[in-house]
Design an enzyme around this catalytic site. Structure first.
Site, mmCIF file in Angstrom:
data_model
loop_
_atom_site.group_PDB
_atom_site.id
_atom_site.type_symbol
_atom_site.label_atom_id
_atom_site.label_comp_id
_atom_site.label_asym_id
_atom_site.label_seq_id
_atom_site.Cartn_x
_atom_site.Cartn_y
_atom_site.Cartn_z
ATOM 1 N N GLU A 131 30.400 -68.577 47.511
ATOM 2 C CA GLU A 131 31.284 -67.345 48.635
ATOM 3 C C GLU A 131 30.671 -65.971 48.313
ATOM 4 O OE1 GLU A 131 32.352 -68.725 51.216
ATOM 5 O OE2 GLU A 131 32.739 -70.792 50.767
ATOM 6 N N CYS A 178 27.649 -75.768 53.772
ATOM 7 C CA CYS A 178 27.949 -74.236 54.164
ATOM 8 C C CYS A 178 28.315 -74.518 55.585
ATOM 9 C CB CYS A 178 26.692 -73.473 54.182
ATOM 10 S SG CYS A 178 27.065 -71.674 54.254
ATOM 11 N N HIS A 191 27.389 -65.161 50.068
ATOM 12 C CA HIS A 191 27.536 -64.438 51.169
ATOM 13 C C HIS A 191 27.518 -63.112 51.342
ATOM 14 C CE1 HIS A 191 27.196 -68.162 53.905
ATOM 15 N NE2 HIS A 191 28.130 -68.898 53.055
#
Length: 161
Positions: free
Chosen positions: A138, A95, A141
């Site tokens: 993603e 990440c 997130h």
């Protein structure tokens, strides 16, 4: 120009927030946001040698948007994951918010992603393997979930290098 230094780091409380949907009237801002995401990702690639995608909240843009640069750029607005496979696979995830740490996680082998593109047009994309994993990373997130929170066990961490 956005750089690695602009990316929020592990422990920043904004990384744990749930993002708001992008509104149609914000579409003119998306181009600027994507430019910033692209620049930060290119800097990570130059410094750390990895990076295929970055989520808006990693730059403090608390919107449901992420940017992928694979065979071409993909601008993913207000995504929804559909039909994740029952089949899972394990991998060492990295990440940009903690570029020297790897975390072993489990991800769905395949899924379908419904989203809006940069023209506010509906898209549906069925993916598997490494692209499926990237999208799940993603997407997490956008919900304030980091791969550190998905570690398979307490030994699922290692330093790169």
């Amino acid at each position: 120009m956005k750089t690695t230094d602009d990316i929020l780091k592990l422990g920043d409380p904004r990384l744990y927030e749930i993002c708001e949907p992008v509104q149609k009237e914000e579409l003119p801002l998306v181009k600027t946001w994507v430019k910033d995401l692209h620049e930060a990702m290119e800097d990570i690639r130059a410094q750390y040698g990895f990076g295929r995608g970055i989520a808006a909240p990693q730059l403090g843009i608390m919107k449901r948007l992420f940017y992928l640069n694979l065979d071409k750029p993909y601008i993913i607005i207000n995504p929804k994951i559909k039909s994740p496979s029952q089949e899972l696979f394990e991998l060492w995830d990295d990440c940009m918010s903690f570029p020297n740490l790897l975390v072993k996680v489990k991800r769905h082998q395949s899924l379908t992603l419904d989203y809006l593109d940069e023209n506010w047009e509906k898209q549906s994309w069925t993916v598997e393997g490494s692209v499926s994993e990237l999208i799940q990373h993603e997407f997490d997130h956008l919900d304030g979930v980091l791969c550190t929170m998905r570690a398979v066990d307490d030994k699922a961490f290692r330093w790169k290098g």
